[in-house]
Design an enzyme around this catalytic site. Structure first.
Site, mmCIF file in Angstrom:
data_model
loop_
_atom_site.group_PDB
_atom_site.id
_atom_site.type_symbol
_atom_site.label_atom_id
_atom_site.label_comp_id
_atom_site.label_asym_id
_atom_site.label_seq_id
_atom_site.Cartn_x
_atom_site.Cartn_y
_atom_site.Cartn_z
ATOM 1 N N TYR A 1 0.835 -1.213 0.000
ATOM 2 C CA TYR A 1 0.000 0.000 0.000
ATOM 3 C C TYR A 1 0.866 1.259 0.000
ATOM 4 O O TYR A 1 1.639 1.484 0.940
ATOM 5 C CB TYR A 1 -0.907 -0.003 1.223
ATOM 6 C CG TYR A 1 -1.807 1.193 1.354
ATOM 7 C CD1 TYR A 1 -2.982 1.288 0.622
ATOM 8 C CD2 TYR A 1 -1.488 2.239 2.220
ATOM 9 C CE1 TYR A 1 -3.814 2.387 0.748
ATOM 10 C CE2 TYR A 1 -2.314 3.339 2.362
ATOM 11 C CZ TYR A 1 -3.477 3.412 1.622
ATOM 12 O OH TYR A 1 -4.294 4.502 1.748
ATOM 13 N N ASN B 1 7.644 -2.264 2.570
ATOM 14 C CA ASN B 1 6.684 -1.228 2.949
ATOM 15 C C ASN B 1 6.090 -1.586 4.311
ATOM 16 O O ASN B 1 4.894 -1.515 4.520
ATOM 17 C CB ASN B 1 5.584 -1.142 1.886
ATOM 18 C CG ASN B 1 4.652 0.036 2.080
ATOM 19 O OD1 ASN B 1 5.098 1.172 2.186
ATOM 20 N ND2 ASN B 1 3.352 -0.235 2.130
ATOM 21 N N SER C 1 -0.341 -5.676 8.076
ATOM 22 C CA SER C 1 0.795 -5.786 7.171
ATOM 23 C C SER C 1 0.680 -7.091 6.398
ATOM 24 O O SER C 1 0.652 -8.166 6.986
ATOM 25 C CB SER C 1 2.116 -5.760 7.958
ATOM 26 O OG SER C 1 3.225 -5.695 7.094
ATOM 27 N N GLY C 2 0.600 -6.996 5.078
ATOM 28 C CA GLY C 2 0.495 -8.192 4.250
ATOM 29 C C GLY C 2 1.879 -8.670 3.848
ATOM 30 O O GLY C 2 2.486 -8.130 2.934
ATOM 31 N N SER D 1 2.969 -3.694 4.557
ATOM 32 C CA SER D 1 3.277 -4.957 3.880
ATOM 33 C C SER D 1 4.685 -5.036 3.279
ATOM 34 O O SER D 1 5.305 -4.020 2.968
ATOM 35 C CB SER D 1 2.270 -5.285 2.770
ATOM 36 O OG SER D 1 0.953 -5.174 3.252
#
Length: 382
Positions: A144, A216, A292-293, A254
């Site tokens: 993101y 990120n 957070s992915g 993420s």
């Protein structure tokens, strides 16, 4: 809206001028490949398209592609995946889990551009293979960038994906504010794309493991490099925090990790490498925060000749079996070590290469100061 300007360009974007090793920062004990990049795995190519516009609206985004080998559209490779935390998306993983095969190039972009990148990769496969009765399930990962980019403006278009594919090269890889990493934030410093590699010699020959990250993720206070609490030593009084909106939880955002190797791995061994890359995220202070992915994919090019998917079960009757090789279980620990070291250094390279950026709503995210970074490590005897 153009690619980022630079004196030196490669793979569609500016090459970084500084990496961790330029600062005297070495992670781990194993040697690197010639470029210390994922492209040290023979056949792997990387391309970027970087989109920057001051605005309004502020546009800081793009797309990065990783091509496992030139014939990936018609010759799959084995792959496996791991999820540290699932607040994210990586398309195509169900087929990889089912078949153990990666059948397309990999795209990395922002959260709201996954669809257009996926569709463009379908078009690229059709262009490469021609029309036919087959389907395409491209792998596209996202993080993101809405704190620095007009993410709802859908600025990434199919032409940008095709440009990244066309520019993909097998040499040095641009890092930091490039491609899919353009608007990303890592441990509350400016983040983005980073890469690294490791090699090891065996009785069967040399194996290379290369890693590329789109970083990120993470909180400032948890960042540790070589065991040193860098994030605690470089506080907001020295490098300001991003100034997050009230509703934004620190550590959200993420990380996507792509691991490549030329070792002859089977799918379950690829999944094990992907899992170990998550340990590197943790060693640097990432915890897989709630929003957070953190998704990892590993592929291996050491087994080639896997036939493409065909509807007709009799289409390959002239070759009903495929000869495969497999790394001995006793060597997996060494490959784990290579993966962890390369992933750690890739994340640090993303931090070192990134530059301060002002984007959406006038928000500024500051880069990790190189002098402060080195001093923090020196203070702790590094």
């Amino acid at each position: 809206m153009t690619n980022s300007p630079s004196d030196d360009t490669h793979n569609g974007s500016a090459l970084p001028r500084v990496r961790a090793r330029d600062l005297g920062i070495v992670i781990g004990d194993h040697p690197t490949g010639p470029y210390n990049a994922i492209t040290d795995v023979a056949g792997v190519r990387v391309g970027h398209t970087t989109l920057c516009q001051e605005g309004p609206p502020a546009v800081n985004t793009g797309v990065t592609v990783v091509i496992p080998h030139d014939d990936i559209w018609s010759e799959p490779v084995f792959a496996g995946a791991h999820r540290l935390n699932g607040s994210g998306e990586m398309t195509g993983l169900e087929w990889i889990r089912e078949s153990g095969e990666l059948t397309t190039a990999i795209g990395l972009t922002n959260t709201h551009s996954v669809g257009v990148v996926r569709d463009a990769l379908v078009d690229a496969q059709v262009a490469a293979r021609g029309e036919g009765l087959y389907w395409s399930l491209p792998v596209v990962g996202e993080t993101y960038d809405g704190l620095l980019n007009d993410i709802n403006g859908h600025h990434v278009r199919a032409e940008h994906v095709h440009a990244a594919l066309a520019s993909a090269g097998d040499g040095p890889v641009a890092e930091g504010n490039v491609g899919g990493g353009t608007g990303m934030i890592c441990h509350e410093f400016k983040g983005g794309i980073g890469t690294a590699s490791r090699v090891t010699d065996t009785a069967a020959g040399r194996y290379t493991v290369g890693v590329l990250v789109q970083a990120n993720h993470g909180r400032r206070e948890r960042l540790r490099v070589n065991g040193v609490g860098v994030g605690e030593l470089i506080g907001p009084q020295q490098v300001p925090l991003p100034g997050l909106p009230m509703a934004y939880e620190p550590g959200s955002g993420s990380i996507i990790v792509i691991v490549a190797t030329d070792a002859p791995l089977l799918p379950h061994q690829c999944a094990r490498l992907a899992q170990r890359s998550a340990l590197a995220v943790g060693r640097l202070g990432g915890t897989g925060e709630q929003y957070s992915g953190d998704l990892m994919l590993a592929f291996a090019t050491g087994n080639r000749g896997i036939p493409p998917y065909a509807w007709d079960e009799n289409a390959e009757t002239d070759r009903p079996e495929v000869e495969l090789r497999m790394v001995a279980p006793q060597l997996m620990t060494r490959l784990f070590d290579l993966t962890i070291e390369a992933t750690e250094e890739a994340i640090v390279n993303a931090l070192v290469a990134a530059t301060t950026m002002t984007g959406r709503d006038g928000r500024t995210v500051h880069a990790l100061d190189h002098k402060l970074f080195r001093n923090a490590l020196l203070l702790e005897g590094q």
